[in-house]
Motif scaffolding. Sequence first.
Motif, PDB file in Angstrom:
ATOM      1  N   LEU A   1       2.202  -5.746   4.379  1.00  0.00           N
ATOM      2  CA  LEU A   1       1.775  -5.100   3.137  1.00  0.00           C
ATOM      3  C   LEU A   1       0.554  -5.808   2.555  1.00  0.00           C
ATOM      4  O   LEU A   1      -0.389  -5.152   2.108  1.00  0.00           O
ATOM      5  CB  LEU A   1       2.911  -5.073   2.115  1.00  0.00           C
TER       6      LEU A   1
ATOM      7  N   TYR B   1      -2.406  -4.876   4.614  1.00  0.00           N
ATOM      8  CA  TYR B   1      -2.765  -3.483   4.359  1.00  0.00           C
ATOM      9  C   TYR B   1      -3.524  -3.339   3.036  1.00  0.00           C
ATOM     10  O   TYR B   1      -4.575  -2.694   2.979  1.00  0.00           O
ATOM     11  CB  TYR B   1      -1.502  -2.616   4.342  1.00  0.00           C
ATOM     12  N   VAL B   2      -2.998  -3.941   1.995  1.00  0.00           N
ATOM     13  CA  VAL B   2      -3.655  -3.851   0.686  1.00  0.00           C
ATOM     14  C   VAL B   2      -5.038  -4.497   0.729  1.00  0.00           C
ATOM     15  O   VAL B   2      -6.007  -3.959   0.180  1.00  0.00           O
ATOM     16  CB  VAL B   2      -2.768  -4.487  -0.413  1.00  0.00           C
TER      17      VAL B   2
ATOM     18  N   ALA C   1      -8.522  -2.479   0.100  1.00  0.00           N
ATOM     19  CA  ALA C   1      -9.450  -2.956  -0.925  1.00  0.00           C
ATOM     20  C   ALA C   1     -10.817  -3.258  -0.310  1.00  0.00           C
ATOM     21  O   ALA C   1     -11.854  -2.919  -0.900  1.00  0.00           O
ATOM     22  CB  ALA C   1      -8.885  -4.202  -1.603  1.00  0.00           C
TER      23      ALA C   1
ATOM     24  N   THR D   1      -3.395   3.622   6.458  1.00  0.00           N
ATOM     25  CA  THR D   1      -2.077   4.018   5.977  1.00  0.00           C
ATOM     26  C   THR D   1      -1.198   4.479   7.132  1.00  0.00           C
ATOM     27  O   THR D   1      -0.020   4.106   7.210  1.00  0.00           O
ATOM     28  CB  THR D   1      -2.194   5.134   4.924  1.00  0.00           C
TER      29      THR D   1
END
Length: 101
Positions: free
Chosen positions: A36, A39-40, A44, A81
């Motif tokens: 996670l 991914y974030v 960004a 995603t």
Amino acid sequence: MSSTTAGTTRRDTLLVDGPARRRPAETKAAFKTTELIAYVAAVAGVLIASFVVDGNGNGDNGAAGDYFRADRAWFYVVLLTIGYMVSRGLAKAGSRDSADA
């Protein structure tokens, strides 16, 4: 009425001292994983790069400048995603819950 003594719990003919505990699943919750966080950070990075890079022709000798349009940035976010969802699906595919048995 149960034939066990106080402070023990009967589980499938096995006496366990103390309160009954639930066995955790093999995989962690999604918000506790480094997947996670990666991914974030990637999302960004894509969105910041799309915002910072312009298409005003700021290159040398009149050459066209770099451009990273919003539609391409959001396409990359969608790909990230999908990759994240597949990785979580693969992580959960190998885990078993005690309710599955």
